[in-house]
Enzyme design. Structure first.
Site, PDB file in Angstrom:
ATOM      1  N   CYS A 111       0.800  -1.225   0.000  1.00 65.46           N
ATOM      2  CA  CYS A 111       0.000   0.000   0.000  1.00 65.46           C
ATOM      3  C   CYS A 111       0.835   1.279   0.000  1.00 65.46           C
ATOM      4  O   CYS A 111       0.305   2.363  -0.248  1.00 65.46           O
ATOM      5  CB  CYS A 111      -0.935  -0.001   1.204  1.00 65.46           C
ATOM      6  SG  CYS A 111      -2.027  -1.440   1.286  1.00 65.46           S
ATOM      7  N   HIS A 230      -3.387   6.937   1.682  1.00 64.08           N
ATOM      8  CA  HIS A 230      -3.817   5.614   1.252  1.00 64.08           C
ATOM      9  C   HIS A 230      -5.209   5.341   1.788  1.00 64.08           C
ATOM     10  O   HIS A 230      -5.498   5.553   2.970  1.00 64.08           O
ATOM     11  CB  HIS A 230      -2.829   4.559   1.759  1.00 64.08           C
ATOM     12  CG  HIS A 230      -3.345   3.170   1.671  1.00 64.08           C
ATOM     13  ND1 HIS A 230      -3.838   2.636   0.496  1.00 64.08           N
ATOM     14  CD2 HIS A 230      -3.473   2.193   2.610  1.00 64.08           C
ATOM     15  CE1 HIS A 230      -4.239   1.382   0.727  1.00 64.08           C
ATOM     16  NE2 HIS A 230      -4.026   1.108   1.998  1.00 64.08           N
ATOM     17  N   ASN A 260     -10.184  -0.716  -0.538  1.00 66.93           N
ATOM     18  CA  ASN A 260      -8.734  -0.589  -0.436  1.00 66.93           C
ATOM     19  C   ASN A 260      -8.112  -1.205  -1.684  1.00 66.93           C
ATOM     20  O   ASN A 260      -8.214  -2.410  -1.909  1.00 66.93           O
ATOM     21  CB  ASN A 260      -8.256  -1.316   0.832  1.00 66.93           C
ATOM     22  CG  ASN A 260      -6.757  -1.231   1.038  1.00 66.93           C
ATOM     23  OD1 ASN A 260      -6.000  -0.955   0.121  1.00 66.93           O
ATOM     24  ND2 ASN A 260      -6.327  -1.504   2.261  1.00 66.93           N
TER      25      ASN A 260
END
Length: 315
Positions: A111, A230, A260
């Site tokens: 990420c 993020h 996500n």
């Protein structure tokens, strides 16, 4: 010397997966997922590979022949690449018909990969040169659909940026806290995550790295137009904003519709902001990633000016 993002584009698979999908296979509900994550839906790539999505996103950058002559580096960030070799960055070089004199490299910081890629480009490019950075994930193929704590969180997609090395401000902060247990994916197995541990880590380093990069850039939080983090969990973003005493309105979100998407989440959000007209003028942004490693990175830089006409792919 620094970097400025001059173009951004994205690609999301056609298949949309609402929270109701998980109600059929897990002990969960739409309300439970929304209240704990802020996620309403996500996109799954059925008949597309990671490299397919990366190519689609990169083609949206509308790279002109004049730009091609300036591009010296292509980076691709992902933990779900469809090739062990060659790199997806090398695949992108061919798909975009770039010159051979281009450094192509894949990176895996999960990420944090997109922000890590920006830091690499800052060091690799000379003034006047341009680089391409694409973040792409096909996480749907790595999920354990019996694990309520992880299956509901993730989606697929790709985001791409074209950057230019110039004299604009740029500052970076990064770090790694070696950890193989809290967030991991072993070849041939499914993604596993210890949710509470990762949540605690993300809120801690998300806030501390933003504070640190502001100090390094010698600017106030009031000088920043957007904090683009993020997109892991709405609660994480709100917690970071609260801890730093910054309005949550300056922490834009896109995870309600994408979930996500790991290395793709920040460029997907940048593309969303661009469509909303937020980058018609140059904006000062802090970009922050945190994830498996466990690692984190933040950069302070400029984005814009970008208009719709600039983002139309070449015929």
């Amino acid at each position: 010397m620094g970097l400025r993002i001059v173009h951004v584009s994205d690609y999301l698979p056609e298949k949309k997966v609402a929270n109701s999908f998980f109600q059929k296979i897990l002990n969960t509900s739409d309300e439970w997922i929304r209240s704990r994550t802020g996620i309403v839906g996500r996109h799954f790539a059925e008949n597309l590979t990671t490299s397919d999505m990366a190519i689609e996103a990169a083609k949206g950058l509308a790279i002109t022949p004049e730009m091609k002559d300036k591009i010296s580096c292509v980076l691709h960030a992902s933990f779900t690449a469809d090739f062990i070799m060659p790199s997806i960055a090398a695949v992108l070089q061919g798909a975009l018909e770039l010159p051979e004199e281009v450094l192509c490299m894949d990176i895996n910081m999960a990420c944090t990969g997109f922000v890590g890629g920006l830091i690499l480009l800052d060091g690799l490019l000379n003034e006047g040169e341009m680089g391409i950075l694409v973040g792409t994930e096909k996480i749907s193929s790595k999920l354990n659909y019996e694990d309520r704590g992880t299956a509901i969180l993730f989606g697929d997609g790709s985001g791409a940026v074209l950057v230019e090395k110039n004299s604009t401000p740029f500052a970076s902060i990064y770090g790694t806290r070696s950890n193989k247990d809290d967030l991991t994916l072993i070849e041939g197995e499914k993604l596993t995550m210890k949710g509470q541990a990762v949540f605690k880590f993300a809120t801690e380093v998300g806030a501390s790295s933003i504070k640190a990069v502001l100090e390094k850039a010698q600017i106030s939080k009031d000088d920043v137009d957007f904090f683009v983090c993020h997109q892991a969990n709405e609660r994480i973003l709100d917690y970071i904003a609260h801890k730093l005493e910054i309005s949550p309105l300056l922490f834009p979100k896109s995870l309600s519709e994408t979930g996500n998407v790991s290395a793709a989440s920040i460029p997907l959000l940048l593309a969303k902001l661009k469509r909303e007209g937020q980058f018609l003028e140059k904006k000062r942004v802090v970009l922050t990633g945190f994830g498996a490693g466990l690692c984190w990175a933040s950069v302070y830089m400029e984005v814009g000016e970008m208009h719709d006409s600039e983002q139309t792919p070449e015929d």
